[in-house]
Scaffold this active site. Structure first.
Site, PDB file in Angstrom:
ATOM      1  N   ASP A 132       0.821  -1.213   0.000  1.00 55.25           N
ATOM      2  CA  ASP A 132       0.000   0.000   0.000  1.00 55.25           C
ATOM      3  C   ASP A 132       0.861   1.273   0.000  1.00 55.25           C
ATOM      4  OD1 ASP A 132       1.043   0.011   2.566  1.00 55.25           O
ATOM      5  OD2 ASP A 132      -0.898  -0.072   3.601  1.00 55.25           O
ATOM      6  N   HIS A 134       3.312   1.956   2.180  1.00 58.47           N
ATOM      7  CA  HIS A 134       3.817   2.425   3.479  1.00 58.47           C
ATOM      8  C   HIS A 134       5.337   2.297   3.565  1.00 58.47           C
ATOM      9  CE1 HIS A 134       3.048  -1.822   5.371  1.00 58.47           C
ATOM     10  NE2 HIS A 134       4.331  -1.725   5.102  1.00 58.47           N
TER      11      HIS A 134
HETATM   12  P1  PGA Z   1       8.141  -7.010   3.374  1.00 63.96           P
HETATM   13  O1  PGA Z   1       7.517  -5.746   4.106  1.00 63.96           O
HETATM   14  O2  PGA Z   1       9.593  -6.724   3.229  1.00 63.96           O
HETATM   15  O3  PGA Z   1       7.889  -8.158   4.304  1.00 63.96           O
HETATM   16  O4  PGA Z   1       7.446  -7.141   2.059  1.00 63.96           O
HETATM   17  C1  PGA Z   1       7.912  -4.488   3.676  1.00 63.96           C
HETATM   18  C2  PGA Z   1       7.183  -3.414   4.453  1.00 63.96           C
HETATM   19  O5  PGA Z   1       6.054  -3.656   4.890  1.00 63.96           O
HETATM   20  O6  PGA Z   1       7.735  -2.314   4.582  1.00 63.96           O
END
Ligand code: PGA
Length: 256
Positions: A132, A134
Protein backbone atom coordinates in the site's frame (compact mmCIF):
# COMPACT_ATOMS: atom_id res chain seq x y z
CA UNK A 1 15.92 9.59 -7.14
CA UNK A 2 18.29 7.02 -8.50
CA UNK A 3 16.37 3.95 -9.72
CA UNK A 4 18.48 0.79 -9.84
CA UNK A 5 16.84 -2.22 -11.51
CA UNK A 6 18.48 -5.62 -11.09
CA UNK A 7 17.46 -8.99 -12.54
CA UNK A 8 16.76 -10.69 -9.20
CA UNK A 9 16.25 -9.89 -5.50
CA UNK A 10 19.68 -11.44 -4.84
CA UNK A 11 21.42 -9.13 -7.32
CA UNK A 12 19.52 -6.13 -5.92
CA UNK A 13 20.50 -7.10 -2.36
CA UNK A 14 24.14 -7.29 -3.41
CA UNK A 15 24.00 -3.73 -4.75
CA UNK A 16 22.44 -2.56 -1.47
CA UNK A 17 25.01 -4.50 0.60
CA UNK A 18 27.85 -2.85 -1.32
CA UNK A 19 26.44 0.60 -0.54
CA UNK A 20 25.93 -0.15 3.16
CA UNK A 21 29.33 -1.85 3.51
CA UNK A 22 31.10 1.07 1.90
CA UNK A 23 29.36 3.48 4.29
CA UNK A 24 30.46 1.42 7.33
CA UNK A 25 34.03 1.28 5.99
CA UNK A 26 34.11 5.02 5.28
CA UNK A 27 32.53 6.01 8.59
CA UNK A 28 33.04 3.36 11.31
CA UNK A 29 30.70 5.22 13.69
CA UNK A 30 27.94 5.49 11.07
CA UNK A 31 24.31 5.69 12.25
CA UNK A 32 22.13 3.25 10.30
CA UNK A 33 18.35 3.17 10.11
CA UNK A 34 17.23 -0.45 9.72
CA UNK A 35 14.14 -2.03 8.21
CA UNK A 36 12.47 -5.36 8.89
CA UNK A 37 10.07 -7.59 6.96
CA UNK A 38 11.27 -10.09 4.34
CA UNK A 39 12.83 -7.64 1.93
CA UNK A 40 16.10 -6.77 3.75
CA UNK A 41 16.92 -10.32 4.92
CA UNK A 42 19.23 -11.15 2.01
CA UNK A 43 20.92 -7.76 2.44
CA UNK A 44 21.55 -8.62 6.11
CA UNK A 45 22.92 -12.06 5.16
CA UNK A 46 25.38 -10.40 2.80
CA UNK A 47 26.42 -7.83 5.39
CA UNK A 48 27.10 -10.65 7.86
CA UNK A 49 29.21 -12.51 5.26
CA UNK A 50 31.30 -9.41 4.63
CA UNK A 51 32.74 -9.51 8.17
CA UNK A 52 32.54 -5.76 8.66
CA UNK A 53 33.52 -4.04 11.89
CA UNK A 54 30.29 -3.01 13.64
CA UNK A 55 31.84 -2.05 17.00
CA UNK A 56 31.19 1.68 16.57
CA UNK A 57 28.04 1.43 14.44
CA UNK A 58 24.76 2.70 15.92
CA UNK A 59 21.40 1.46 14.65
CA UNK A 60 17.81 2.59 14.90
CA UNK A 61 15.05 0.27 13.71
CA UNK A 62 11.98 1.69 12.06
CA UNK A 63 9.22 -0.03 13.95
CA UNK A 64 7.87 -2.69 16.29
CA UNK A 65 4.48 -4.19 17.13
CA UNK A 66 2.79 -2.87 20.25
CA UNK A 67 2.30 -5.60 22.83
CA UNK A 68 5.03 -7.98 21.61
CA UNK A 69 7.94 -8.75 23.90
CA UNK A 70 11.46 -8.79 22.39
CA UNK A 71 11.56 -12.58 22.50
CA UNK A 72 8.25 -13.07 20.66
CA UNK A 73 9.14 -14.95 17.45
CA UNK A 74 7.21 -12.46 15.30
CA UNK A 75 8.71 -9.36 16.96
CA UNK A 76 11.13 -7.22 15.03
CA UNK A 77 13.55 -7.45 17.97
CA UNK A 78 13.66 -11.20 17.37
CA UNK A 79 14.00 -10.80 13.59
CA UNK A 80 16.92 -8.38 13.96
CA UNK A 81 18.84 -10.59 16.43
CA UNK A 82 18.26 -13.70 14.34
CA UNK A 83 19.24 -12.12 11.05
CA UNK A 84 21.85 -9.47 11.86
CA UNK A 85 22.75 -8.45 15.40
CA UNK A 86 23.44 -11.99 16.59
CA UNK A 87 26.07 -12.43 13.87
CA UNK A 88 28.09 -9.18 13.97
CA UNK A 89 30.22 -7.44 16.62
CA UNK A 90 27.80 -4.55 17.25
CA UNK A 91 27.70 -3.16 20.81
CA UNK A 92 24.34 -3.95 22.41
CA UNK A 93 24.05 -0.41 23.80
CA UNK A 94 24.22 0.99 20.24
CA UNK A 95 21.12 -0.92 19.10
CA UNK A 96 17.78 0.87 19.23
CA UNK A 97 14.44 -0.76 18.40
CA UNK A 98 11.07 0.68 19.45
CA UNK A 99 9.83 -0.96 22.66
CA UNK A 100 6.54 -2.72 21.95
CA UNK A 101 5.97 -3.04 25.70
CA UNK A 102 6.51 0.65 26.54
CA UNK A 103 4.04 1.67 29.26
CA UNK A 104 3.97 5.34 28.22
CA UNK A 105 4.11 5.20 24.43
CA UNK A 106 4.18 8.98 23.71
CA UNK A 107 7.06 9.45 26.21
CA UNK A 108 8.90 6.48 24.69
CA UNK A 109 8.46 7.90 21.17
CA UNK A 110 9.80 11.28 22.26
CA UNK A 111 12.86 9.60 23.79
CA UNK A 112 13.40 7.63 20.57
CA UNK A 113 13.43 10.86 18.57
CA UNK A 114 15.85 12.40 21.09
CA UNK A 115 18.13 9.36 20.88
CA UNK A 116 18.30 9.68 17.08
CA UNK A 117 19.14 13.37 17.43
CA UNK A 118 21.77 12.83 20.09
CA UNK A 119 23.43 10.13 17.93
CA UNK A 120 23.86 12.86 15.31
CA UNK A 121 20.97 11.79 13.08
CA UNK A 122 20.70 8.83 10.72
CA UNK A 123 23.38 8.68 8.01
CA UNK A 124 21.85 5.90 5.95
CA UNK A 125 18.26 4.70 6.26
CA UNK A 126 17.15 1.38 4.78
CA UNK A 127 13.49 0.97 3.86
CA UNK A 128 11.14 -1.61 2.44
CA UNK A 129 7.76 -0.64 1.06
CA UNK A 130 4.32 -2.04 1.78
CA UNK A 131 2.00 -3.08 -1.04
CA UNK A 132 0.00 0.00 0.00
CA UNK A 133 3.05 2.28 -0.24
CA UNK A 134 3.82 2.42 3.48
CA UNK A 135 7.36 3.11 4.69
CA UNK A 136 8.11 2.02 8.22
CA UNK A 137 4.54 1.42 9.33
CA UNK A 138 3.36 4.80 8.09
CA UNK A 139 0.16 3.71 6.43
CA UNK A 140 -1.68 5.73 3.76
CA UNK A 141 -3.00 9.02 5.24
CA UNK A 142 0.01 9.32 7.59
CA UNK A 143 1.18 12.88 7.93
CA UNK A 144 4.16 13.46 5.69
CA UNK A 145 5.65 15.46 8.61
CA UNK A 146 5.01 12.79 11.27
CA UNK A 147 7.49 11.76 13.97
CA UNK A 148 7.84 8.49 15.90
CA UNK A 149 4.42 7.54 17.28
CA UNK A 150 1.80 4.84 17.57
CA UNK A 151 0.00 3.88 14.35
CA UNK A 152 -2.85 1.53 13.48
CA UNK A 153 -2.21 -1.04 10.74
CA UNK A 154 -4.56 -1.40 7.80
CA UNK A 155 -6.26 -4.76 7.28
CA UNK A 156 -4.13 -5.25 4.13
CA UNK A 157 -0.88 -4.86 6.08
CA UNK A 158 -2.12 -7.17 8.84
CA UNK A 159 -2.97 -9.80 6.22
CA UNK A 160 0.39 -9.33 4.45
CA UNK A 161 2.25 -9.78 7.75
CA UNK A 162 0.17 -12.72 8.98
CA UNK A 163 2.56 -15.59 8.03
CA UNK A 164 4.83 -15.07 11.06
CA UNK A 165 1.80 -14.98 13.35
CA UNK A 166 0.05 -18.02 11.88
CA UNK A 167 -3.21 -16.12 11.39
CA UNK A 168 -4.24 -12.51 10.61
CA UNK A 169 -6.30 -12.46 13.80
CA UNK A 170 -3.06 -12.68 15.83
CA UNK A 171 -1.37 -9.71 14.12
CA UNK A 172 -1.44 -6.70 16.44
CA UNK A 173 -3.45 -3.69 15.29
CA UNK A 174 -0.98 -1.20 16.70
CA UNK A 175 2.69 -0.47 16.11
CA UNK A 176 5.29 2.10 17.06
CA UNK A 177 6.94 3.51 13.95
CA UNK A 178 9.39 6.23 13.09
CA UNK A 179 7.44 8.99 11.38
CA UNK A 180 7.77 10.07 7.79
CA UNK A 181 9.42 13.29 8.97
CA UNK A 182 11.88 11.18 10.99
CA UNK A 183 12.73 9.10 7.92
CA UNK A 184 13.09 12.20 5.74
CA UNK A 185 15.71 13.61 8.14
CA UNK A 186 18.13 10.79 7.20
CA UNK A 187 21.06 11.92 5.11
CA UNK A 188 20.77 9.06 2.59
CA UNK A 189 17.99 6.55 1.98
CA UNK A 190 17.92 3.14 0.29
CA UNK A 191 14.49 1.72 -0.47
CA UNK A 192 14.29 -1.89 -1.60
CA UNK A 193 11.36 -3.65 -3.24
CA UNK A 194 11.08 -7.09 -4.77
CA UNK A 195 8.27 -8.92 -6.52
CA UNK A 196 5.14 -8.19 -8.51
CA UNK A 197 3.11 -7.39 -5.37
CA UNK A 198 5.20 -4.23 -4.90
CA UNK A 199 5.11 -3.08 -8.55
CA UNK A 200 2.13 -0.73 -8.27
CA UNK A 201 3.27 0.81 -4.98
CA UNK A 202 6.69 1.46 -6.55
CA UNK A 203 5.22 2.94 -9.75
CA UNK A 204 3.05 5.27 -7.65
CA UNK A 205 5.91 6.19 -5.32
CA UNK A 206 8.42 6.92 -8.09
CA UNK A 207 6.29 8.24 -10.93
CA UNK A 208 3.04 9.32 -9.28
CA UNK A 209 2.18 12.49 -7.38
CA UNK A 210 3.51 13.11 -3.87
CA UNK A 211 0.62 12.11 -1.64
CA UNK A 212 0.03 10.68 1.80
CA UNK A 213 -2.06 8.01 0.02
CA UNK A 214 1.29 6.52 -1.01
CA UNK A 215 3.64 7.52 1.83
CA UNK A 216 6.77 6.39 -0.09
CA UNK A 217 6.04 9.06 -2.72
CA UNK A 218 7.36 11.65 -0.24
CA UNK A 219 10.84 10.32 -1.04
CA UNK A 220 10.64 12.35 -4.26
CA UNK A 221 11.28 15.34 -1.96
CA UNK A 222 14.53 13.86 -0.57
CA UNK A 223 17.81 14.59 -2.37
CA UNK A 224 19.60 11.34 -1.48
CA UNK A 225 17.35 8.39 -2.34
CA UNK A 226 18.27 5.18 -4.16
CA UNK A 227 15.40 2.87 -5.15
CA UNK A 228 16.73 -0.68 -5.60
CA UNK A 229 14.37 -3.06 -7.38
CA UNK A 230 14.19 -6.46 -9.00
CA UNK A 231 12.58 -6.69 -12.46
CA UNK A 232 9.19 -7.71 -11.06
CA UNK A 233 8.95 -4.71 -8.70
CA UNK A 234 10.04 -2.44 -11.59
CA UNK A 235 7.52 -3.89 -14.03
CA UNK A 236 5.05 -0.98 -13.88
CA UNK A 237 7.57 1.85 -14.21
CA UNK A 238 6.94 3.71 -17.47
CA UNK A 239 10.53 5.00 -17.67
CA UNK A 240 12.30 1.77 -16.73
CA UNK A 241 14.43 1.81 -19.91
CA UNK A 242 15.68 5.28 -19.05
CA UNK A 243 16.57 4.26 -15.48
CA UNK A 244 18.46 1.20 -16.80
CA UNK A 245 20.41 3.29 -19.29
CA UNK A 246 21.37 5.83 -16.64
CA UNK A 247 22.62 3.10 -14.29
CA UNK A 248 24.54 1.22 -16.97
CA UNK A 249 26.22 4.39 -18.21
CA UNK A 250 27.23 5.95 -14.93
CA UNK A 251 30.68 7.52 -15.02
CA UNK A 252 33.32 5.45 -13.27
CA UNK A 253 33.56 7.83 -10.31
CA UNK A 254 29.85 7.47 -9.54
CA UNK A 255 29.88 3.66 -9.36
CA UNK A 256 29.83 1.62 -6.19
P1 PGA B 1 8.14 -7.01 3.37
O1 PGA B 1 7.52 -5.75 4.11
O2 PGA B 1 9.59 -6.72 3.23
O3 PGA B 1 7.89 -8.16 4.30
O4 PGA B 1 7.45 -7.14 2.06
C1 PGA B 1 7.91 -4.49 3.68
C2 PGA B 1 7.18 -3.41 4.45
O5 PGA B 1 6.05 -3.66 4.89
O6 PGA B 1 7.74 -2.31 4.58
Amino acid sequence: MEIIIQPTPEAASTVAARIVARRIEQKPNVVLGLATGNTPLQLYRELVQRKLDWRKVTTFNLDEYVGLSPDHPASYHHLMWENLFGHVNIAKENIHIPDGLAKDIPAFCQRYEEAIRSAGGIDLQMLGIGADGHIGFNEPSSSLASRTRIKTLTSRTRADNAPLFGDTAHVPHHVITMGIGTIMDAQQILILAFGETKAQAIADAVEGPVTSMNPASVLQMHAGVRVILDEAAASRLTKADYYRWVYENKPHWQRF
